[in-house]
Design a protein around this motif. Structure first.
Motif, short mmCIF file in Angstrom:
data_model
loop_
_atom_site.label_atom_id
_atom_site.label_comp_id
_atom_site.label_asym_id
_atom_site.label_seq_id
_atom_site.Cartn_x
_atom_site.Cartn_y
_atom_site.Cartn_z
N ASP A 82 0.86 -1.22 0.12
CA ASP A 82 0.08 -0.06 0.05
C ASP A 82 0.92 1.27 0.15
O ASP A 82 0.52 2.15 -0.54
CB ASP A 82 -0.88 0.03 1.18
N ASP A 83 1.93 0.99 0.71
CA ASP A 83 2.90 2.33 0.92
C ASP A 83 3.56 2.78 -0.56
O ASP A 83 3.38 3.83 -1.13
CB ASP A 83 4.18 1.89 1.75
N PHE A 84 4.12 1.57 -1.26
CA PHE A 84 4.39 1.90 -2.61
C PHE A 84 3.62 2.05 -3.77
O PHE A 84 3.85 3.15 -4.41
CB PHE A 84 5.32 0.53 -2.98
N ALA A 85 2.46 1.76 -3.60
CA ALA A 85 1.24 1.91 -4.55
C ALA A 85 0.54 3.24 -4.13
O ALA A 85 0.34 3.70 -5.13
CB ALA A 85 0.35 0.94 -4.53
N GLY A 86 0.95 3.77 -2.93
CA GLY A 86 0.23 5.06 -2.58
C GLY A 86 0.78 6.27 -3.32
O GLY A 86 0.42 7.38 -3.44
N ARG A 87 2.05 5.92 -4.35
CA ARG A 87 2.48 7.02 -5.17
C ARG A 87 1.67 7.23 -6.08
O ARG A 87 1.98 8.12 -7.02
CB ARG A 87 3.96 6.76 -5.18
N LYS A 88 0.63 6.48 -6.38
CA LYS A 88 -0.22 6.47 -7.86
C LYS A 88 -0.87 7.71 -7.63
O LYS A 88 -1.38 7.95 -6.48
CB LYS A 88 -0.96 5.20 -8.00
N THR A 89 -1.35 7.99 -8.90
CA THR A 89 -2.51 9.47 -8.54
C THR A 89 -3.93 9.09 -8.40
O THR A 89 -4.51 9.76 -8.07
CB THR A 89 -2.27 10.20 -10.10
N HIS A 90 -4.11 7.65 -8.42
CA HIS A 90 -5.51 7.31 -8.19
C HIS A 90 -5.57 6.37 -6.84
O HIS A 90 -4.50 6.02 -6.55
CB HIS A 90 -5.95 6.69 -9.34
N PRO A 91 -6.55 6.48 -6.22
CA PRO A 91 -6.78 5.48 -4.95
C PRO A 91 -6.47 3.91 -5.49
O PRO A 91 -7.07 3.64 -6.45
CB PRO A 91 -8.10 5.74 -4.43
N VAL A 92 -6.00 3.33 -4.32
CA VAL A 92 -5.72 2.02 -4.62
C VAL A 92 -6.37 1.04 -3.48
O VAL A 92 -6.17 1.52 -2.19
CB VAL A 92 -4.08 1.73 -4.56
N ARG A 93 -7.00 0.14 -3.61
CA ARG A 93 -7.66 -0.82 -2.44
C ARG A 93 -6.30 -1.34 -1.88
O ARG A 93 -5.22 -1.67 -2.15
CB ARG A 93 -8.36 -2.02 -3.14
#
Lengths: 160, 160
Positions: free
Chosen positions: B40-51
């Motif tokens: 979640d931490d690494f994916a959190g850099r994306k511009t859209h919300p991530v489950r």
């Protein structure tokens, strides 16, 4: 799957054998492999001498026959970096570490022409016993054999 | 063959499904697939919300189970672009058109570390019905569904 792969394949070494074997594995049963073999004219731009097309084709076909690969295959003359990859409908392109850039270019042009992009499979080079790539140039220089075994350098003192 | 593939896979769309399916096909019977799933931490850099990670992992495992792929697989947390690809012994990396550059970087670093390079399989993106890529961003914007079907734009007059 319909797979395309290309090269000059002279002399046919373990890096080439890996590239061809993986192309057939990827095509799978019922699949099709198209091997683009550079014409003498196109291959003539290389810095080392290249055997005539029919001899290179025969060596390639002999390897394929001995290996017992099942997918159907065709060897077609490759007159430039792209061959028929900009015209035909196929699924995947198999390339070596050296030929990734033309593959990316092929997908760019296909896209511009409104054709579907293809998968690109980059097969890593086979290393010689000294940890450097097996290449036709090194074989022709007499540094290694086609399996990557180191050869004693001509003119070097034999220090047994 | 031991194959690695990575991503955030949220929402899981036909482009992801193709990437995963091809990874399993490549691994083959008796092979092994390691799926690096972004934390979640690494994916959190994306511009859209991530489950959250567990939900994304469950969706991935459900797809794999439904597809009946035979090779053994592991889902491991991916904390950066490289994951365990710089540490472990494996044969091939499966990437999308977007993730080719880190794959080339992985091979460069592996070589520097004296490890063998791996094959890189770049699977072309799946196109939506409008001929553009299927992407999570487009799905979350409500432009297309996970199969690439075009959705009527919210707030647009319905011209039936």
């Amino acid at each position: 799957m319909r797979v395309m792969v290309g090269g000059t394949f002279d002399p046919l070494h373990d890096g080439h054998r890996r590239l061809i074997a993986r192309s057939f594995a990827l095509a799978g049963k019922g699949g099709e492999v198209t091997i683009g073999l550079t014409t003498d004219d196109f291959a003539g731009r290389k810095t080392h001498p290249v055997r005539p097309f029919p001899e290179r084709k025969a060596a390639l076909e002999e390897f394929i026959r001995e290996s017992g690969f099942s997918p159907h295959f065709t060897v077609e003359p490759l007159v430039d970096r792209f061959g028929s990859a900009l015209e035909t409908d196929f699924d995947a392109l198999v390339v070596s570490e050296e030929t990734l850039p033309p593959a990316i270019e092929i997908n760019r042009i296909r896209r511009e022409k409104g054709m579907k992009k293809v998968d690109i499979h980059q097969i890593s080079c086979v290393l010689a016993k000294d940890g450097r790539w097996i290449s036709s140039t090194r074989i022709l220089r007499g540094e290694i054999d086609e399996h990557g075994n180191l050869l004693p350098l001509a003119g070097e003192p034999d220090d047994r």
